[in-house]
Design a protein around this motif. Sequence first.
Motif, PDB file in Angstrom:
ATOM      1  N   LEU A 491       0.830  -1.213   0.000  1.00 34.54           N
ATOM      2  CA  LEU A 491       0.000   0.000   0.000  1.00 34.54           C
ATOM      3  C   LEU A 491       0.859   1.255   0.000  1.00 34.54           C
ATOM      4  CD1 LEU A 491      -2.739   1.442   0.288  1.00 34.54           C
ATOM      5  CD2 LEU A 491      -2.537   1.151   2.752  1.00 34.54           C
ATOM      6  N   LEU A 492       1.907   1.286   0.824  1.00 31.37           N
ATOM      7  CA  LEU A 492       2.781   2.454   0.863  1.00 31.37           C
ATOM      8  C   LEU A 492       3.542   2.627  -0.444  1.00 31.37           C
ATOM      9  CD1 LEU A 492       4.229   2.189   4.481  1.00 31.37           C
ATOM     10  CD2 LEU A 492       2.321   3.579   3.668  1.00 31.37           C
ATOM     11  N   ALA A 493       3.886   1.517  -1.074  1.00 30.39           N
ATOM     12  CA  ALA A 493       4.563   1.614  -2.375  1.00 30.39           C
ATOM     13  C   ALA A 493       3.620   2.108  -3.460  1.00 30.39           C
ATOM     14  CB  ALA A 493       5.145   0.263  -2.753  1.00 30.39           C
ATOM     15  N   ARG A 494       2.331   1.895  -3.263  1.00 30.93           N
ATOM     16  CA  ARG A 494       1.341   2.311  -4.262  1.00 30.93           C
ATOM     17  C   ARG A 494       0.909   3.764  -4.104  1.00 30.93           C
ATOM     18  NH1 ARG A 494      -2.520  -1.228  -3.037  1.00 30.93           N
ATOM     19  NH2 ARG A 494      -4.123   0.245  -2.381  1.00 30.93           N
ATOM     20  N   LEU A 495       1.148   4.346  -2.934  1.00 32.58           N
ATOM     21  CA  LEU A 495       0.685   5.705  -2.683  1.00 32.58           C
ATOM     22  C   LEU A 495       1.296   6.750  -3.633  1.00 32.58           C
ATOM     23  CD1 LEU A 495       0.358   6.111   1.196  1.00 32.58           C
ATOM     24  CD2 LEU A 495      -1.437   6.188  -0.523  1.00 32.58           C
ATOM     25  N   PRO A 496       2.608   6.722  -3.938  1.00 32.88           N
ATOM     26  CA  PRO A 496       3.135   7.747  -4.860  1.00 32.88           C
ATOM     27  C   PRO A 496       2.494   7.726  -6.238  1.00 32.88           C
ATOM     28  CG  PRO A 496       4.927   6.692  -3.676  1.00 32.88           C
ATOM     29  CD  PRO A 496       3.706   5.906  -3.362  1.00 32.88           C
ATOM     30  N   ASP A 497       1.880   6.625  -6.621  1.00 28.70           N
ATOM     31  CA  ASP A 497       1.220   6.553  -7.924  1.00 28.70           C
ATOM     32  C   ASP A 497      -0.262   6.888  -7.848  1.00 28.70           C
ATOM     33  OD1 ASP A 497       3.592   5.740  -9.076  1.00 28.70           O
ATOM     34  OD2 ASP A 497       3.197   3.623  -8.662  1.00 28.70           O
ATOM     35  N   ALA A 498      -0.769   7.148  -6.643  1.00 29.09           N
ATOM     36  CA  ALA A 498      -2.196   7.474  -6.478  1.00 29.09           C
ATOM     37  C   ALA A 498      -2.386   8.963  -6.738  1.00 29.09           C
ATOM     38  CB  ALA A 498      -2.672   7.092  -5.083  1.00 29.09           C
ATOM     39  N   THR A 499      -2.594   9.307  -7.970  1.00 31.25           N
ATOM     40  CA  THR A 499      -2.678  10.713  -8.363  1.00 31.25           C
ATOM     41  C   THR A 499      -4.072  11.105  -8.810  1.00 31.25           C
ATOM     42  OG1 THR A 499      -1.930  10.073 -10.577  1.00 31.25           O
ATOM     43  CG2 THR A 499      -0.267  10.851  -9.028  1.00 31.25           C
ATOM     44  N   ASN A 500      -5.096  10.395  -8.378  1.00 27.28           N
ATOM     45  CA  ASN A 500      -6.463  10.830  -8.636  1.00 27.28           C
ATOM     46  C   ASN A 500      -7.337  10.459  -7.441  1.00 27.28           C
ATOM     47  OD1 ASN A 500      -7.220   8.055  -8.941  1.00 27.28           O
ATOM     48  ND2 ASN A 500      -6.601   8.150 -11.091  1.00 27.28           N
ATOM     49  N   ARG A 501      -8.559  10.944  -7.453  1.00 29.42           N
ATOM     50  CA  ARG A 501      -9.444  10.766  -6.307  1.00 29.42           C
ATOM     51  C   ARG A 501      -9.757   9.301  -6.061  1.00 29.42           C
ATOM     52  NH1 ARG A 501     -14.524  14.345  -7.511  1.00 29.42           N
ATOM     53  NH2 ARG A 501     -15.252  13.203  -5.689  1.00 29.42           N
ATOM     54  N   ALA A 502     -10.038   8.573  -7.114  1.00 28.07           N
ATOM     55  CA  ALA A 502     -10.456   7.181  -6.941  1.00 28.07           C
ATOM     56  C   ALA A 502      -9.346   6.340  -6.311  1.00 28.07           C
ATOM     57  CB  ALA A 502     -10.873   6.592  -8.291  1.00 28.07           C
ATOM     58  N   MET A 503      -8.121   6.525  -6.775  1.00 34.48           N
ATOM     59  CA  MET A 503      -7.017   5.717  -6.265  1.00 34.48           C
ATOM     60  C   MET A 503      -6.696   6.058  -4.817  1.00 34.48           C
ATOM     61  SD  MET A 503      -4.549   5.819  -9.628  1.00 34.48           S
ATOM     62  CE  MET A 503      -3.315   4.741  -8.908  1.00 34.48           C
ATOM     63  N   ILE A 504      -6.705   7.344  -4.452  1.00 32.42           N
ATOM     64  CA  ILE A 504      -6.361   7.715  -3.081  1.00 32.42           C
ATOM     65  C   ILE A 504      -7.480   7.318  -2.128  1.00 32.42           C
ATOM     66  CG2 ILE A 504      -7.284  10.066  -2.917  1.00 32.42           C
ATOM     67  CD1 ILE A 504      -3.761   8.948  -1.932  1.00 32.42           C
ATOM     68  N   ASP A 505      -8.745   7.378  -2.576  1.00 34.40           N
ATOM     69  CA  ASP A 505      -9.849   6.927  -1.727  1.00 34.40           C
ATOM     70  C   ASP A 505      -9.781   5.423  -1.495  1.00 34.40           C
ATOM     71  OD1 ASP A 505     -10.686   9.500  -1.603  1.00 34.40           O
ATOM     72  OD2 ASP A 505     -12.314   9.290  -3.058  1.00 34.40           O
ATOM     73  N   GLN A 506      -9.420   4.678  -2.531  1.00 33.94           N
ATOM     74  CA  GLN A 506      -9.278   3.234  -2.359  1.00 33.94           C
ATOM     75  C   GLN A 506      -8.118   2.904  -1.429  1.00 33.94           C
ATOM     76  OE1 GLN A 506     -11.401   0.929  -3.481  1.00 33.94           O
ATOM     77  NE2 GLN A 506     -10.213  -0.568  -2.342  1.00 33.94           N
ATOM     78  N   ALA A 507      -7.058   3.699  -1.499  1.00 35.15           N
ATOM     79  CA  ALA A 507      -5.929   3.480  -0.598  1.00 35.15           C
ATOM     80  C   ALA A 507      -6.336   3.726   0.855  1.00 35.15           C
ATOM     81  CB  ALA A 507      -4.769   4.394  -0.986  1.00 35.15           C
ATOM     82  N   ALA A 508      -7.197   4.730   1.093  1.00 31.22           N
ATOM     83  CA  ALA A 508      -7.671   4.989   2.456  1.00 31.22           C
ATOM     84  C   ALA A 508      -8.507   3.813   2.974  1.00 31.22           C
ATOM     85  CB  ALA A 508      -8.475   6.283   2.479  1.00 31.22           C
ATOM     86  N   ILE A 509      -9.332   3.243   2.115  1.00 31.16           N
ATOM     87  CA  ILE A 509     -10.139   2.088   2.521  1.00 31.16           C
ATOM     88  C   ILE A 509      -9.233   0.898   2.828  1.00 31.16           C
ATOM     89  CG2 ILE A 509     -11.888   0.455   1.728  1.00 31.16           C
ATOM     90  CD1 ILE A 509     -13.058   2.726   0.038  1.00 31.16           C
ATOM     91  N   ASP A 510      -8.228   0.683   1.977  1.00 27.95           N
ATOM     92  CA  ASP A 510      -7.313  -0.444   2.214  1.00 27.95           C
ATOM     93  C   ASP A 510      -6.559  -0.271   3.530  1.00 27.95           C
ATOM     94  OD1 ASP A 510      -8.182  -1.390  -0.181  1.00 27.95           O
ATOM     95  OD2 ASP A 510      -6.441  -0.697  -1.324  1.00 27.95           O
ATOM     96  N   PHE A 511      -6.127   0.971   3.842  1.00 29.88           N
ATOM     97  CA  PHE A 511      -5.417   1.172   5.096  1.00 29.88           C
ATOM     98  C   PHE A 511      -6.336   0.980   6.302  1.00 29.88           C
ATOM     99  CE2 PHE A 511      -3.908   3.765   8.622  1.00 29.88           C
ATOM    100  CZ  PHE A 511      -2.608   3.305   8.736  1.00 29.88           C
ATOM    101  N   ALA A 512      -7.614   1.323   6.146  1.00 31.58           N
ATOM    102  CA  ALA A 512      -8.539   1.144   7.269  1.00 31.58           C
ATOM    103  C   ALA A 512      -8.621  -0.332   7.671  1.00 31.58           C
ATOM    104  CB  ALA A 512      -9.916   1.683   6.897  1.00 31.58           C
ATOM    105  N   PHE A 513      -8.542  -1.234   6.709  1.00 33.61           N
ATOM    106  CA  PHE A 513      -8.563  -2.664   7.031  1.00 33.61           C
ATOM    107  C   PHE A 513      -7.235  -3.132   7.657  1.00 33.61           C
ATOM    108  CE2 PHE A 513     -12.039  -2.636   3.927  1.00 33.61           C
ATOM    109  CZ  PHE A 513     -12.979  -3.397   4.611  1.00 33.61           C
ATOM    110  N   LEU A 514      -6.156  -2.372   7.412  1.00 30.49           N
ATOM    111  CA  LEU A 514      -4.853  -2.739   7.964  1.00 30.49           C
ATOM    112  C   LEU A 514      -4.507  -1.913   9.201  1.00 30.49           C
ATOM    113  CD1 LEU A 514      -2.884  -2.871   4.580  1.00 30.49           C
ATOM    114  CD2 LEU A 514      -3.902  -4.793   5.822  1.00 30.49           C
ATOM    115  N   ASN A 515      -5.486  -1.226   9.764  1.00 39.63           N
ATOM    116  CA  ASN A 515      -5.230  -0.277  10.847  1.00 39.63           C
ATOM    117  C   ASN A 515      -4.672  -0.991  12.083  1.00 39.63           C
ATOM    118  OD1 ASN A 515      -5.242   1.979  12.446  1.00 39.63           O
ATOM    119  ND2 ASN A 515      -7.387   1.741  13.037  1.00 39.63           N
ATOM    120  N   SER A 516      -3.526  -0.497  12.544  1.00 39.69           N
ATOM    121  CA  SER A 516      -2.916  -0.964  13.794  1.00 39.69           C
ATOM    122  C   SER A 516      -1.917   0.095  14.235  1.00 39.69           C
ATOM    123  CB  SER A 516      -2.222  -2.315  13.608  1.00 39.69           C
ATOM    124  OG  SER A 516      -1.129  -2.192  12.710  1.00 39.69           O
ATOM    125  N   LYS A 517      -1.426  -0.045  15.449  1.00 38.96           N
ATOM    126  CA  LYS A 517      -0.505   0.957  15.960  1.00 38.96           C
ATOM    127  C   LYS A 517       0.787   0.982  15.143  1.00 38.96           C
ATOM    128  CE  LYS A 517       1.407   2.632  20.311  1.00 38.96           C
ATOM    129  NZ  LYS A 517       1.511   2.407  21.759  1.00 38.96           N
TER     130      LYS A 517
END
Length: 1130
Positions: A491-517
Amino acid sequence: MDSALLKVDEEKARHAKRVKLRELNAATDVHVELSKLDSSLKRHTGMIKRMRQSLGTDHHDQLLKDIDTLSLEKYIDEIAGATLEGIARCKTEKDVWSAVEVISALHRRFPAAFTPALISSLSAALSAPSRAALSALPAEQREKEDSTRLSRQRPILRVCAELALVGIISDGQKRSGGEWIMKVLRELLSNDPTLSSLPLLSIFLKSYSRPYLGLMAPQSKQISAESEPGTLSSATTNTAQGAFPALLNETEELVEQDIRDRFKRMCEGYFDSVSKKLIIEHKRLQDQDRRNHEAYIRSGEIFEDRQQAYEKMTKGYEKLLASCQTLSELLYLPMPSLPTESQKSDSIQIGGNAISGDDEDALAASGGKWEDEEERRFFEDIQDLRDFVPKSVLGIENEEKEDKEVTEEREKEEKEKADAEAKKLEKELEDLKLDGDQANESRDNTTEVEEHDEEPDGTITPTPMSPAKASSPPLSPQLAPQGPSQLLTALLARLPDATNRAMIDQAAIDFAFLNSKAARKRLIKFLGTVPKNRIDLLPHYARFVATLSRYMPDIGTELVALIFFELDEEFRYLQRKKNVVKELAEVRLKNIAYLSSLTKFRVVPSHLILHMFKVCLDDFYGTNVENIAMLLEGCGRFLLRSEETRERFRTMLELMRRKQSMQHFDQRQILLLENAYYQCNPPERTPRQEKERTPLELFIRHLIYDVLVKKTIDKVLKLIRKLDWDDPIVQRALHKVFTKPWKVKYSNVSLLAMLTYDLQRYHPAFAISVVDQVLEDVRRGLEQNVYSTNQRRVATIKYLGELYIYRLLGSSLVFDTLWSLVTFGHPEGHPLPRQPCPLDMPNDFFRIRLICVLLDTVGMCFDRGTQKRKLDNFLVFFQYYVLCKEDLPMDVDFMLSDSMEAIRPKLTMYKTLEEAAVAVDDMFNAALQNAGLSTGDDSGEDSDEEGERPQQQDDEDGDTTGQESSNEDRAPSPDTVVVLSTQEHLGPSEEAEAEFEKELAKIIIDSSAESRKVDKKAAWWDSAVIGPGLRKKRVDESDADTSLDNDPEGKGVMHFTVITKRGSKQARHLLVPAESALAVHTRSAQLQDKVEQQHLKRLVLDYEQREEAEEMKALEARNKAGAIKIRYVG
């Protein structure tokens, strides 16, 4: 009410028929005497043939009779296949019931052999199509396949539904076939992403919603919009029970209760999916409509591919809407709420105001917080993670109350800080008014003290280069055996390529499922180390943080606080390191852009960004000027138009403007501050008032600008001719439209000229006024030479050439325009090498473009005769004009070479200015000699050349009058003649006049002789023309005849020569009385021919003398003015 009762009666009748047939099919004691059955091949073949044709009412009785009387045992497989083909041809309800009775009869005779084979065939026929096969087909072929499959499966599904009700298709002993039907429909609908099988469900529900779902029409079809699809089942059942009391007993139902409930829930769930799909398609259609509207505003047209895509999308949406409405009516469920047309129009309205309130209206009039609708959606329409992530994963089930308390405390703190800062700013403003100069001196002193106090401090300040600063996460970390760590790394490797709304919103959803300290710590490190050259990622990262911090307390407090603590520390460090400008400029730019983006997402508290602005404003010089400019450009517009920061930020802006006026900045800093200030607070402008036009003017503009194409030119011509041409308003409107070719498409300029030519037949004065205005526009463009009108000038010169093509003006006007383009504005009409001219500078190549456009339009017409020589002379001078300019740009050079290649492929281009000057010298020498010494020879040559193609000359040139043809015989315009020698010419001599008469007589004789291609003797007899020898004799005798006529003793007779074919003497003289009609007519014809000949001779001689006098006057004027002789000696 009568229609409802009628439906109830029909349903009762159908139910009774099904129950009766089901009882017959359930009977197993069917015995048939095989000895009495017919086993003939002919009858069996005829029966199978009839079954293949149809199982409808046409063959119903005969098929039942054959089933009872034929053996059929050897033909069970063929009968099963023929039954499937016959079912496919059953269209009406009666045909379907007829097929059910025929199949029931076969089932009763062969329950073990026929029924399983038929059910297997029906199941295969109702199977869903293969996705792989459909995806391989093109779109059009796929639609055809779907329509063919639907037409084939529609009657089969209806027959199967009836068979399941009458007991032929069953799920088990003493059970109906409802579950079999439900599975078939579920398979069709679940494997159909394009919703192509939706009509099958609609057709099924129209006829079988009562037996399979237990639905009946309620007493009132008004359904509350608040009701949910999942809660309507019980209400619908209760309503149906009250409306159809005849089937209250559960034992009489043909389908079990649990099957009906499951069937109903399946249909309601499918309706929910279709409703969501409809809403998505509706939004897509609105977005596409808005984009088309914006594209139309930008370019003035909607391109064909975009229009076709919009029409295709509209067609699909309308089809989906109709299907959804049908399902809503059949399932008695409410339609989903769609955005209204008014809401849609508000979103694309130009200059519209969608904000309510007096203050917000005033701000919206000046642009609002956002520059456009796209920016507003990016910063305000943040997705809700609750719609995609379970609450347990988000961890917000038990913390909603705590969030409210925390937010209230934050609001109180922000209000207190805001009030304190506002009071402080007011005091500073008062102090600034009293002593501005002292403030500047104290600023310098305090700055030095701060620098000496802070820099020697031993505390370690985090910097972008400091070891205390967290380093960026490694690109390839150690892979732990757990899956979430690897997913987070990806996910972190994919973030620099997330240059539109759809991709960055999907990245936020993916991180929510991986949420931990641990994941949050890694995310903090990653987001805090954005590369300096990737400023484009900052708005998307800010949206990522805003999405996560909305419902996650950890993200909202720990993550955001840590990120902005580090950014704030970096900002403070850079404030102390103001002298390190070059090394830290990019870091400073990145931090301010990051802060600005997060401020617009309301993640950064307003007091923090205002405090940073205040710190820069207190030390308002050097790098802080750039910091303030970047803050204003990044989030100044947002802060100035937000309710909570409007007053404080407006006060700060006022303070900044006053300090700017009191201090001295360089030009770059002033420009930075001015641009930033007016970007966040643009000046108020009065709305542009649209010009009011009458409906008739709008109609005329619509015809010319929108309707006029090659196919519709006749229609436009008829409509324009139907206008009231006597009305001066109509004439003025038409004149405006026809004299502004730059307002039509460039490809339609020729059509506008064609339309002008067609109107010339009916309104010649209008065509003349159009030509005059176009020539005036060309002249005005040369006189003004304004850069903003260049596009208009190109269209006007193109229009001028098209008017010549359609014979609305002569070639002389075209050549005058060409010569004026190369001579106008230059001293005495002579362009000089590299000499500046106010109207035609050496580095201004636009006139060359105009000449190329005109030559591309009309150059091919000047390919022979006088026009060819004129164009050749002009091209020689044009090359000299081009070489007088500076080096041509590449595009102009290509345009020039293409134009020359089109009109003169074999023309040799001059490489140097010396060669062009020599060629111009020779050209003017030849022109001077032709104009002064050999005018008669040139006229004869021109007439010969143009006489070879009279019709073609009319088509290409349009010079039909004698005056225009005489004008073409002139030398080039006197303004362009360079006097190289002074040779006197005193007019034609007597020898020249005699030579002219001789040549004229020769031309007349040759032209009459060339019209006859037969033998001379035969020509004399056939045409009654006297031969040359006899003609000479006749001329000699004419004097004698004249003297004889004048002699009173001649008895008043006239001599005639009679030519005969017989005898040795072919001509005889005949005396005719002078008073006879023949003699009188002949004498009058001779006198008339003589007068015409003398008149023609006088006209030609007068024209020659007049032209020579004009040329001599022009030469004398050149001599007096002092001619410029261009001569380069190599």
